[in-house]
Design an enzyme around this catalytic site. Structure first.
Site, mmCIF file in Angstrom:
data_model
loop_
_atom_site.group_PDB
_atom_site.id
_atom_site.type_symbol
_atom_site.label_atom_id
_atom_site.label_comp_id
_atom_site.label_asym_id
_atom_site.label_seq_id
_atom_site.Cartn_x
_atom_site.Cartn_y
_atom_site.Cartn_z
ATOM 1 N N HIS A 78 0.846 -1.204 0.000
ATOM 2 C CA HIS A 78 0.000 0.000 0.000
ATOM 3 C C HIS A 78 0.879 1.251 0.000
ATOM 4 C CE1 HIS A 78 -2.867 3.049 1.407
ATOM 5 N NE2 HIS A 78 -2.034 3.295 2.402
ATOM 6 N N ASP A 107 6.020 21.108 -27.163
ATOM 7 C CA ASP A 107 6.015 19.785 -26.527
ATOM 8 C C ASP A 107 7.095 19.787 -25.454
ATOM 9 O OD1 ASP A 107 5.970 16.902 -25.974
ATOM 10 O OD2 ASP A 107 4.915 16.722 -27.880
ATOM 11 N N TRP A 143 7.469 0.013 3.727
ATOM 12 C CA TRP A 143 7.914 0.688 2.494
ATOM 13 C C TRP A 143 9.320 1.252 2.643
ATOM 14 C CZ3 TRP A 143 9.275 5.688 0.857
ATOM 15 C CH2 TRP A 143 9.240 6.670 1.836
ATOM 16 N N SER A 170 12.851 6.060 -14.366
ATOM 17 C CA SER A 170 11.743 6.792 -14.966
ATOM 18 C C SER A 170 11.674 8.218 -14.422
ATOM 19 C CB SER A 170 10.442 6.034 -14.694
ATOM 20 O OG SER A 170 9.336 6.887 -14.754
ATOM 21 N N SER A 171 11.820 8.355 -13.099
ATOM 22 C CA SER A 171 11.746 9.699 -12.501
ATOM 23 C C SER A 171 12.884 10.582 -12.983
ATOM 24 C CB SER A 171 11.840 9.605 -10.978
ATOM 25 O OG SER A 171 10.683 9.040 -10.465
ATOM 26 N N HIS A 254 13.588 11.906 2.990
ATOM 27 C CA HIS A 254 12.990 13.171 3.416
ATOM 28 C C HIS A 254 12.795 14.118 2.240
ATOM 29 C CE1 HIS A 254 11.021 15.852 6.057
ATOM 30 N NE2 HIS A 254 11.570 16.768 5.297
ATOM 31 N N GLU A 256 12.260 13.164 -0.614
ATOM 32 C CA GLU A 256 11.149 12.516 -1.315
ATOM 33 C C GLU A 256 9.793 13.015 -0.823
ATOM 34 O OE1 GLU A 256 10.694 10.417 -3.863
ATOM 35 O OE2 GLU A 256 8.607 9.857 -3.461
ATOM 36 N N TYR A 258 9.085 15.864 0.095
ATOM 37 C CA TYR A 258 8.825 17.160 -0.546
ATOM 38 C C TYR A 258 8.549 16.999 -2.029
ATOM 39 C CZ TYR A 258 9.681 19.085 3.897
ATOM 40 O OH TYR A 258 9.560 19.345 5.227
ATOM 41 N N SER A 269 -1.518 26.717 -5.856
ATOM 42 C CA SER A 269 -1.201 28.114 -6.154
ATOM 43 C C SER A 269 -1.754 28.562 -7.503
ATOM 44 C CB SER A 269 0.318 28.337 -6.138
ATOM 45 O OG SER A 269 0.834 27.974 -4.895
ATOM 46 N N HIS A 303 15.622 13.179 11.640
ATOM 47 C CA HIS A 303 14.448 13.277 12.530
ATOM 48 C C HIS A 303 13.605 12.000 12.450
ATOM 49 C CE1 HIS A 303 12.289 15.605 9.043
ATOM 50 N NE2 HIS A 303 12.214 14.306 8.851
ATOM 51 N N HIS A 304 13.913 11.135 11.474
ATOM 52 C CA HIS A 304 13.239 9.834 11.428
ATOM 53 C C HIS A 304 13.952 8.810 12.301
ATOM 54 C CE1 HIS A 304 10.598 11.022 8.107
ATOM 55 N NE2 HIS A 304 11.635 11.725 7.680
ATOM 56 N N THR A 329 7.210 27.148 4.989
ATOM 57 C CA THR A 329 5.886 26.560 4.802
ATOM 58 C C THR A 329 4.812 27.516 5.318
ATOM 59 O OG1 THR A 329 6.940 24.429 5.178
ATOM 60 C CG2 THR A 329 4.556 24.445 5.092
ATOM 61 N N LYS A 332 4.027 30.122 2.858
ATOM 62 C CA LYS A 332 3.120 29.665 1.815
ATOM 63 C C LYS A 332 1.670 29.699 2.274
ATOM 64 C CE LYS A 332 6.008 26.860 -1.030
ATOM 65 N NZ LYS A 332 5.420 27.195 -2.322
ATOM 66 N N ARG A 451 2.112 1.053 15.064
ATOM 67 C CA ARG A 451 1.694 0.899 13.665
ATOM 68 C C ARG A 451 2.228 -0.414 13.103
ATOM 69 N NH1 ARG A 451 5.946 4.617 10.235
ATOM 70 N NH2 ARG A 451 4.853 3.770 8.433
HETATM 71 C C1 HEM Z 1 -8.275 5.512 1.568
HETATM 72 C C2 HEM Z 1 -7.244 6.205 1.974
HETATM 73 C C3 HEM Z 1 -6.168 5.552 2.831
HETATM 74 C C4 HEM Z 1 -6.318 4.728 3.893
HETATM 75 C C5 HEM Z 1 -7.616 4.242 4.531
HETATM 76 C C6 HEM Z 1 -4.994 4.366 4.326
HETATM 77 C C7 HEM Z 1 -4.725 3.526 5.388
HETATM 78 C C8 HEM Z 1 -3.470 3.110 5.771
HETATM 79 C C9 HEM Z 1 -3.193 2.171 6.795
HETATM 80 C C10 HEM Z 1 -4.236 1.510 7.657
HETATM 81 C C11 HEM Z 1 -1.841 2.019 6.878
HETATM 82 C C12 HEM Z 1 -1.078 1.088 7.786
HETATM 83 C C13 HEM Z 1 -0.564 1.803 8.953
HETATM 84 C C14 HEM Z 1 0.333 0.930 9.759
HETATM 85 O O1 HEM Z 1 -0.074 -0.152 10.193
HETATM 86 O O2 HEM Z 1 1.491 1.362 9.957
HETATM 87 C C15 HEM Z 1 -1.265 2.868 5.891
HETATM 88 C C16 HEM Z 1 0.095 3.013 5.675
HETATM 89 C C17 HEM Z 1 0.649 3.891 4.740
HETATM 90 N N1 HEM Z 1 -0.040 4.701 3.864
HETATM 91 FE FE1 HEM Z 1 -2.052 4.823 3.701
HETATM 92 N N2 HEM Z 1 -4.087 4.982 3.538
HETATM 93 C C18 HEM Z 1 -4.758 5.729 2.602
HETATM 94 C C19 HEM Z 1 -4.213 6.506 1.623
HETATM 95 C C20 HEM Z 1 -2.853 6.739 1.440
HETATM 96 C C21 HEM Z 1 -2.301 7.645 0.459
HETATM 97 C C22 HEM Z 1 -3.085 8.488 -0.551
HETATM 98 C C23 HEM Z 1 -0.979 7.613 0.607
HETATM 99 C C24 HEM Z 1 -0.121 8.477 -0.276
HETATM 100 C C25 HEM Z 1 1.099 8.408 -0.563
HETATM 101 C C26 HEM Z 1 -0.658 6.670 1.672
HETATM 102 C C27 HEM Z 1 0.603 6.340 2.137
HETATM 103 C C28 HEM Z 1 0.885 5.412 3.125
HETATM 104 C C29 HEM Z 1 2.210 5.051 3.558
HETATM 105 C C30 HEM Z 1 3.539 5.598 3.028
HETATM 106 C C31 HEM Z 1 2.075 4.082 4.556
HETATM 107 C C32 HEM Z 1 3.189 3.424 5.349
HETATM 108 C C33 HEM Z 1 3.442 2.058 4.876
HETATM 109 C C34 HEM Z 1 4.424 1.396 5.773
HETATM 110 O O3 HEM Z 1 4.223 1.443 7.003
HETATM 111 O O4 HEM Z 1 5.396 0.836 5.255
HETATM 112 N N3 HEM Z 1 -1.838 6.163 2.162
HETATM 113 N N4 HEM Z 1 -2.280 3.531 5.221
HETATM 114 CU CU LIG Z 2 11.478 13.622 7.169
#
Ligand code: HEM
Ligand SMILES: [Cu+2]
Length: 526
Positions: A78, A107, A143, A170-171, A254, A256, A258, A269, A303-304, A329, A332, A451
């Site tokens: 996810h 283009d 992740w 790609s990026s 970090h 990333e 941004y 904006s 800070h992480h 920030t 802004k 978490r």
């Molecule tokens: C429907 C909307 C969303 C829901 C309900 C949702 C829910 C969750 C849940 C439940 C977790 C797991 C938390 C944990 O156990 O640590 C999670 C992790 C995460 N979510 Fe979402 N999320 C949503 C949208 C997004 C979006 C749009 C992003 C955008 C980038 C995102 C990025 C992340 C990231 C980076 C993690 C951490 C994964 C990890 O712990 O390795 N989420 N999310």
């Molecule tokens: Cu950071």
């Protein structure tokens, strides 16, 4: 090649391939922009479904629906897919459509590289999603890919490392294109400081990408050699150091975060001045604030890592440098509010999403400041407070800006107006749903719920149930978004060239839908 054959080629230039070949071989910035956006949309539903599975499991304490390891796979995928498959490609889609249109360029600078930059993504996407079916399942280490878990896992870990390399490539190609286009292909008279802010934010983002993607590539390559070739970069038993991975990773990650928010600042904006019918307040300070945020983003990474152990001087440095980012920030947020101040505002769907962005992103910014305090972070690290924090900046920040941008430019892209009723329904359900999911997570985190855990202690039940209900409201309201987008592509009221009364900029001078080729002779900007 003989002259005759050459002439023949020149002739064939206008016979565009159709069907699948059109999309596979296209070098047109508008086609490629659409491809990026469709890819992001599909991935949004994939990664969103994973989030709903996670939330379904967390509706009750105990294990209901899945094996804990599969839960970890879902969390990891996810996160990875939302970041690399949704937010980043969506912003690239906006860049492809809008940068040439806003600059008066015909283009992107390197159209063929542009095609490659996109088509690498589905390859990486299939590799990531396909890894669920490999022996041992998909990656489950989070992740952030920390060793030792990422060194111990099965074959999907190697595949994910390859996928990360491909997405990074790609990026980088996309960024080279954007930088070159912006620096070299602006219409005569369009100086850098007259350029729409969206282009500025993407220019700075592109530099961040070029600077940090190789760092990520280095980190995952070291994982790869630790896994397969007997090195010990991150293995203490062999003289390595797992904490070193965290330093390298966050030096990438970090900046990333941004990368995931600066283009959002750019979109907002553009939207706010249009619907406030006033020029953006403090344009130059917006440019400098964006650049300051980008520069500061390189000196705050640890800070992480407050809980891994570091000298007090280090803690103070990373704490204060992080807090410093609140200054640009804040500039802004002040400028967006000042743009709206005494404006003649109307509240069409793009503006609603932009206003929600300003309010809710700020909540995420403040919880970030809370986490920046080293002693506080030691309590909150790896709790649901962090999950609440980054979803306020990623969902009501990055994702909402994408919604705002889609509603704002879709009439220009398709030539049709979207349904304002459906748009507003989507907006209200999303805002309400989003807050129901993520606000209670602050309380869960403060109370100590960790978490990345499929089960939890009984006292956390109520807030988790509320969050799960919110998640399903949010998730299913995205079907309305899908409906609006598909309906608008198919038909609807004819959009005028300028679309929005208060819209300024070159993109509004071309017809709606924007013709396949625009600005073949450059416009002159005064
Ligand atoms: C429907 C909307 C969303 C829901 C309900 C949702 C829910 C969750 C849940 C439940 C977790 C797991 C938390 C944990 O156990 O640590 C999670 C992790 C995460 N979510 Fe979402 N999320 C949503 C949208 C997004 C979006 C749009 C992003 C955008 C980038 C995102 C990025 C992340 C990231 C980076 C993690 C951490 C994964 C990890 O712990 O390795 N989420 N999310
Ligand atoms: Cu950071």
């Amino acid at each position: 090649m003989s002259d005759a054959a050459h002439a023949h080629d020149e002739h064939g230039h206008h016979a565009h391939p159709t069907g699948l070949m059109r999309w596979l071989t296209t070098t047109n910035h508008k086609d490629i922009g659409s491809l990026y956006l469709f890819f992001a949309l599909i991935m949004l539903f994939m990664a969103g479904s994973m989030a709903l599975l996670i939330r379904a499991e967390l509706f009750k304490p105990g294990l209901q629906l899945m094996h804990p390891d599969f839960f970890n796979q879902l969390t990891t995928m996810h996160g990875l897919i939302m970041i690399f498959g949704v937010i980043m490609p969506a912003f690239s889609g906006f860049a492809n459509w809008q940068v040439p249109l806003m600059l008066g360029a015909p283009d992107m600078a390197f159209p063929r590289m542009n095609n490659w930059a996109f088509w690498l993504l589905p390859v990486a996407g299939v590799m990531l999603l396909g890894s669920f079916w490999l022996p041992g399942g998909a990656v489950a280490g989070g992740w952030t890919m920390y060793p030792p878990l990422f060194i111990q896992g099965g074959v999907s870990y190697d595949l994910t490392i390859l996928a990360v390399h491909i997405m990074g490539l790609s990026s980088i190609m996309g960024s080279i294109n954007i930088i070159t286009t912006i620096l070299n292909m602006r219409a005569p008279g369009l100086t850098l400081m007259k350029m729409p802010l969206f282009c500025w934010t993407w220019l700075i983002t592109a530099y961040l990408l070029i600077a940090t993607m190789p760092v990520l590539a280095g980190a995952v390559t070291m994982l790869l050699t630790d896994r397969n070739f007997g090195t010990h970069f991150f293995n203490a038993a062999g003289g390595g150091d797992p904490v070193m991975f965290q330093h390298i990773f966050w030096f990438f990650a970090h900046p990333e975060v941004y990368i995931l928010i600066l283009p959002a600042f750019g979109i907002v904006s553009q939207v706010i001045p249009t619907f406030a019918r006033k020029p953006l307040f403090g344009y130059a300070s917006m440019v400098y604030a964006t650049a300051s945020i980008a520069i500061l983003s390189f000196i705050v990474w640890a800070h992480h890592m407050f809980t891994v152990g570091m000298p007090v001087a280090g803690q103070l440095f990373f704490m204060f440098s992080t807090m410093l980012i609140a200054v640009p920030t804040g500039v802004k947020v002040f400028n967006w509010v000042a743009t709206m101040w005494k404006g003649s505002m109307t509240f069409e769907t793009p503006m609603l999403f932009a206003i929600a962005f300003v309010c809710l992103f700020t909540i995420g910014g403040f919880s970030g400041l809370v986490l920046a305090m080293a002693p506080v972070d030691i309590q909150l690290q790896d709790t649901y407070y962090v999950v609440a924090h980054f979803h306020y900046v990623l969902v009501s920040g990055a994702l909402f800006s994408i919604f705002a941008g889609i509603y704002y430019w879709l009439p220009k892209w398709t030539g049709h107006m979207y349904s304002e009723t459906l748009g507003k329904t989507h907006f209200w359900l999303s805002v309400i749903g989003m807050n129901i999911v993520f606000f209670p997570m602050h309380f869960l985190g403060l109370a100590g719920m960790p978490r990345r855990i499929p089960d939890y202690a009984l006292q956390f039940t109520e807030f988790n149930q509320i969050a799960t209900v919110g998640a399903f409201i949010f998730g299913f309201s995205q079907l309305i978004f899908l409906t609006v987008v598909l309906k608008t592509i198919k038909g609807g009221a004819k959009a005028s060239d300028r679309v929005w009364e208060g819209a300024e900029g070159l993109e509004w001078t071309v017809p709606s839908p924007a013709p396949y080729h625009t600005f073949e002779t450059a416009p002159v900007v005064k």
